[in-house]
Write a protein that holds these residues in place. Structure first.
Motif, short mmCIF file in Angstrom:
data_model
loop_
_atom_site.label_atom_id
_atom_site.label_comp_id
_atom_site.label_asym_id
_atom_site.label_seq_id
_atom_site.Cartn_x
_atom_site.Cartn_y
_atom_site.Cartn_z
N ILE A 208 -4.09 -13.58 -0.78
CA ILE A 208 -3.43 -12.63 -0.32
C ILE A 208 -1.47 -12.46 -0.33
O ILE A 208 -0.74 -11.76 -0.49
CB ILE A 208 -3.70 -12.52 1.31
N GLN A 209 -1.76 -14.01 -0.25
CA GLN A 209 -0.01 -13.71 0.37
C GLN A 209 0.32 -13.93 -1.53
O GLN A 209 1.60 -13.69 -1.71
CB GLN A 209 0.47 -15.56 0.25
N LEU A 210 -0.08 -14.93 -2.67
CA LEU A 210 0.46 -14.58 -3.83
C LEU A 210 0.66 -13.20 -4.32
O LEU A 210 1.36 -12.15 -4.74
CB LEU A 210 -0.70 -14.92 -4.86
N ILE A 211 -0.51 -12.13 -3.98
CA ILE A 211 -0.52 -10.95 -4.42
C ILE A 211 0.53 -10.15 -2.94
O ILE A 211 0.64 -9.10 -3.44
CB ILE A 211 -1.65 -10.05 -4.37
N GLY A 212 0.50 -10.32 -2.08
CA GLY A 212 1.54 -9.93 -1.13
C GLY A 212 0.73 -8.86 -0.43
O GLY A 212 1.79 -7.85 -0.39
N ALA A 213 -0.55 -8.93 -0.39
CA ALA A 213 -1.34 -7.24 -0.07
C ALA A 213 -0.94 -8.08 1.54
O ALA A 213 -0.27 -9.41 2.38
CB ALA A 213 -2.86 -7.83 -0.48
N MET A 214 -1.93 -7.28 2.42
CA MET A 214 -1.32 -6.94 4.08
C MET A 214 -2.49 -7.64 4.18
O MET A 214 -2.91 -8.72 5.14
CB MET A 214 -0.98 -5.31 4.71
N VAL A 215 -4.07 -7.09 4.41
CA VAL A 215 -4.88 -7.98 4.23
C VAL A 215 -5.82 -8.24 2.95
O VAL A 215 -5.82 -7.25 2.41
CB VAL A 215 -5.73 -6.76 5.83
N LYS A 216 -7.14 -8.68 3.21
CA LYS A 216 -7.45 -8.65 2.37
C LYS A 216 -8.64 -7.55 1.50
O LYS A 216 -9.64 -7.32 0.78
CB LYS A 216 -8.33 -10.24 2.08
N ASP A 217 -8.83 -7.10 3.30
CA ASP A 217 -10.06 -6.29 3.28
C ASP A 217 -9.79 -4.96 1.44
O ASP A 217 -10.40 -4.26 0.96
CB ASP A 217 -10.25 -5.78 4.17
N GLN A 218 -8.58 -4.93 1.49
CA GLN A 218 -8.00 -3.90 0.09
C GLN A 218 -8.46 -4.28 -0.91
O GLN A 218 -8.50 -3.63 -1.68
CB GLN A 218 -6.43 -3.21 0.43
N TRP A 219 -8.63 -6.16 -0.74
CA TRP A 219 -9.64 -6.23 -2.53
C TRP A 219 -10.53 -6.59 -2.77
O TRP A 219 -11.02 -6.41 -3.91
CB TRP A 219 -7.92 -7.12 -2.66
N VAL A 220 -11.34 -6.30 -1.18
CA VAL A 220 -12.87 -6.58 -1.75
C VAL A 220 -13.46 -5.52 -1.55
O VAL A 220 -12.93 -4.57 -1.45
CB VAL A 220 -13.06 -7.45 -0.62
N GLY A 221 -13.95 -5.70 -3.35
CA GLY A 221 -14.65 -4.53 -4.10
C GLY A 221 -14.11 -4.59 -4.94
O GLY A 221 -14.26 -3.60 -5.77
N GLN A 253 2.22 -6.99 -5.34
CA GLN A 253 2.42 -5.42 -4.75
C GLN A 253 3.56 -4.31 -4.14
O GLN A 253 4.35 -3.53 -4.20
CB GLN A 253 1.87 -5.56 -3.35
N SER A 254 4.98 -5.72 -4.65
CA SER A 254 6.06 -5.46 -4.41
C SER A 254 6.68 -5.53 -5.43
O SER A 254 8.29 -5.74 -5.60
CB SER A 254 7.26 -6.87 -3.82
N GLY A 255 6.01 -5.66 -6.60
CA GLY A 255 6.75 -4.86 -8.07
C GLY A 255 6.26 -6.64 -9.19
O GLY A 255 7.56 -5.85 -9.88
N GLU A 256 6.68 -7.75 -8.61
CA GLU A 256 7.06 -9.19 -9.17
C GLU A 256 5.70 -9.51 -10.34
O GLU A 256 4.76 -9.06 -10.13
CB GLU A 256 7.34 -9.41 -8.24
N ILE A 257 6.68 -8.96 -11.31
CA ILE A 257 5.50 -10.16 -12.60
C ILE A 257 5.57 -11.28 -12.19
O ILE A 257 6.55 -12.33 -12.48
CB ILE A 257 6.10 -9.87 -13.57
N ARG A 258 3.92 -11.49 -12.06
CA ARG A 258 3.96 -13.55 -11.42
C ARG A 258 3.35 -13.92 -13.09
O ARG A 258 2.59 -12.98 -13.62
CB ARG A 258 3.65 -14.14 -10.63
N VAL A 259 3.26 -14.93 -13.67
CA VAL A 259 2.60 -16.17 -14.46
C VAL A 259 1.25 -16.44 -13.99
O VAL A 259 1.64 -17.64 -12.87
CB VAL A 259 3.55 -16.84 -15.61
#
Length: 720
Positions: A208-221, A253-259
């Protein structure tokens, strides 16, 4: 008759009655017996079925790893029976509740007592509790299940039956699962649980920290592959190999590209279900560092242009793909003068200026880089030599526009440019570079500040010399020349001195004769450096001889005309001797008459200074060239070395012998020590003795050899 009939009738009737009664009783008895047999057979079948059912129940319990247990209040005993399929036997453990509690782990006793009390005195008919029970040496986890079958008038339990099961492995698995779940949740590395079709079912906080999300529920599924913007999970490879690993990029989610580095592995549980564990690692910093290191490894730090390694990669790629291109070799003219007189900082500024001009001229159509020093290369695909020659002339004009003022003089930079075409001029990398290099040297020969297109045959005529010059320069600058010794002997064959001779064993050209590389060194002004290195070698050899043998022989060193006319040379020579603690009288400096032809007055000044410093002076190659006797009159040489051309054939030609004897007599009359060079045959020795030659040098005695061999020979064989 009436009486007879009447008298027999009652008796017969009674008998018939009895017979009928007997038949009825017999039939009833047979029927009862048949019914009894039937009941007995039914009872037997029922008993048999009951036994089979009990056995089946025991087998079922064994298959589920469960065991019977029962407890009766009347005797307060618990009996546990387990069935072994392997031995088809039943084992039984029995004991009181007190005995059972003695085997229970102390942390579980209170809980077991509570559940048992609820079953005994409460209204709970079912009991289920897990606890640790010590059967052998170790505690095992046991799950106890039961049901009250009979209660007393006061509601107390009288009879309880149930099953037990060893759940030690299950508890260990649960503990392991909890540990894994804790590690999963607290891991600093992003981790996800995926379904077999790559749907995200769980993810940890690190993801969640890597992707910059607020909650993990939005990624489950979501589909795991939708996260990546480049490489994705190869489902076919995953199905085949059970795991995959690859690098990709994600967009936060902030638009940053990470490898990220991704690893996905398939796991199967004991319940025959499967899931995927994905781990991710942010390698953006590592990739940036790798890019920076590659930038440093493949680019010139001063100019920012590609360096030699990157240029070679570019050229190699074009050659392997067989794409036509033009190679431009640029060498700056006048850079050394600017660097020496205006300083290295100004020299760096000029290199940066030229790099910018090269990029502006050739960068849009190809690759530009610094080859090394003041040399540059441009690799230009899909261009013609004629068009590039025009651009090169423009480039030279731009380079020459800048003027560097140093004190009262003006210095101007220029360039000589060589142009070669792939594959017309060469189809190999090294060959093409050499063609462009040869064309560049041809441009210098034509007056510098020019661009020259390679012509067939130019490489054959110039490459050897150009390559040899560059190789010799590198060899001299890195002190890679070898210095051999050839001895000087008297008429008795006793070693009296030696000459230090320069030898060049090139990695490119093999063993190069001094007759070839010495003229090149003089032309390229490398002879002075060679002379100083030879003098240092002579001092080293003398020092080693003195330390190993207690004494040394004098050694002679050849000095070129350029070096002898250098006003700094006498002081340089003396300093080398002093630094090595070698007396100058052990050093004999050999020079040829060419020094007098160049500048007789300057030569005499240098010779006098050297003589005053204690050096012995020798005139080399006497008898060849001009051999003006006036030089012997102008300066008193201690030694004259007679050229080998005057010695060859003296044992066969009386005129040659007469000329040789006359020359030796003249030198002796001047009280000059004579060394005869080129003594190669034993038949020369009588003539040397006849002429009373003090010292001889030649292959008859020895050939030039490395110092260690020379020392080893004369340590074991002091006399020939």
């Amino acid at each position: 008759m009436a009486d007879d009939t009447s008298s027999s009738t009652p008796s017969n009737d009674h008998a018939a009655l009895l017979e009928r009664r007997l038949k009825r009783e017999r039939a009833a008895r047979e029927q009862a017996e048949a019914l009894l047999v039937e009941k007995m057979e039914s009872l037997y079948e029922t008993l048999k079925q009951s036994q089979n059912a009990q056995k089946d129940l025991e087998l079922a319990l064994w298959a589920s790893q469960e065991s019977f247990w029962s407890w009766k209040a009347q005797c307060d005993r618990m009996e546990i029976r387990s069935f072994s399929l392997h031995s088809e036997s039943v084992s039984t453990w029995s004991g009181t509740l007190i005995q059972l509690l003695e085997r229970v782990h102390e942390d579980d006793i209170e809980g077991l007592q509570f559940h048992w009390s609820m079953a005994l005195h409460g209204k709970r008919d079912r009991i289920e509790f897990s606890f640790r029970l010590k059967l052998d040496e170790d505690f095992q986890w046991v799950r106890l299940r039961g049901r009250v079958l009979e209660r007393g008038n006061a509601g107390e339990a009288l009879h309880i039956v149930g099953t037990t099961k060893d759940i030690t492995q299950q508890r260990k698995a649960e503990q392991s699962f909890h540990l894994m779940a804790s590690a999963f949740a607290s891991s600093r590395e992003p981790m996800l649980v995926l379904s077999p079709d790559l749907v995200i079912t769980e993810c940890n906080d690190a993801f969640i920290q890597l992707i910059g999300a607020m909650v993990k529920d939005q990624w489950v599924g979501l589909d795991f592959n939708h996260i990546f913007i480049t490489e994705k999970v190869d489902k076919a490879q995953l199905a085949s190999d059970k795991q995959v690993r690859f690098e990709s990029k994600i967009k936060t989610q902030s638009g940053e590209i990470r490898v990220v580095d991704i690893s996905v592995a398939l796991f199967e549980t004991y319940q025959q279900t499967s899931y995927l564990i994905a781990t991710m690692r942010d390698i953006s910093d590592r990739k940036r560092n790798e890019a920076r290191l590659r930038q440093l490894a493949l680019h010139d730090e001063l100019t920012g242009l590609s360096n030699r390694n990157f240029l070679r990669e570019s050229i190699t790629g074009l050659v392997e793909s067989k794409k036509p291109f033009v190679l431009v070799f640029i060498d700056l003219d006048g850079f050394k003068a600017i660097n020496d007189n205006a300083g290295h900082e100004r020299g760096d500024i000029e290199l940066q200026r030229v790099g910018a001009q090269l990029t502006a001229m050739f960068g849009p159509v190809g690759e530009v880089g610094r080859w090394g020093g003041d040399e540059f290369i441009a690799v230009l695909p899909s261009q013609t030599c004629e068009k590039i020659a025009e651009k090169s002339q423009q480039l030279i004009h731009h380079i020459e526009e800048d003027v560097v003022s140093v004190k009262s003089s003006e210095l101007r930079l220029s360039a000589s440019i060589g142009i070669a075409d792939f594959p017309a001029h060469s189809d190999s990398i090294e060959g093409l570079i050499q063609c462009a290099d040869a064309a560049m040297y041809r441009a210098k020969e034509l007056g510098k500040g020019q661009a020259f297109i390679y012509e067939p045959g130019l490489y054959e005529s110039m490459t050897q010399q150009v390559s040899m010059v560059n190789d010799l320069r590198r060899t001299v600058e890195n002190h890679l020349l070898d210095f051999y010794i050839q001895g000087k002997y008297d008429l008795n064959g006793e070693l009296k001195g030696g000459e230090v001779l320069c030898r060049w064993i090139s990695g490119l050209h093999g063993v190069v004769s001094p007759a070839v590389f010495i003229p090149i060194a003089e032309e390229q002004k490398l002879d002075s450096a060679i002379g100083l290195q030879a003098l240092e070698a002579a001092c080293d050899y003398i020092s080693i001889m003195e330390s190993q043998q207690g004494e040394s022989i004098p050694l002679s060193v050849n000095i070129s005309a350029n070096q002898m006319l250098d006003p700094n040379f006498p002081q340089q020579a003396l300093k080398i001797c002093m630094n090595n603690s070698v007396s100058p009288e052990y050093i004999e400096l050999e020079l040829t008459e060419s020094v007098f032809i160049r500048d007789e007055k300057a030569a005499l000044r240098a010779l006098n200074t050297l003589k005053e410093n204690g050096f012995r002076l020798s005139l080399d190659d006497f008898g060849s060239g001009f051999s003006s006797l006036s030089y012997l009159r102008s300066f008193q040489f201690e030694v004259v070395k007679v050229d080998k051309s005057l010695i060859q054939g003296i044992h066969l030609d009386s005129k040659a012998n007469a000329l040789f004897n006359g020359l030796i007599a003249m030198l002796k009359s001047l009280q000059i020590e004579v060394v005869a060079e080129g003594v190669e045959l034993e038949s020369y020795l009588p003539f040397m003795q006849q002429a009373d030659i003090q010292l001889m040098q030649g292959f008859y005695f020895d050939k030039p050899m490395p110092y260690d061999q020379f020392l080893a020979r004369h340590t074991s064989e002091p006399n020939r």
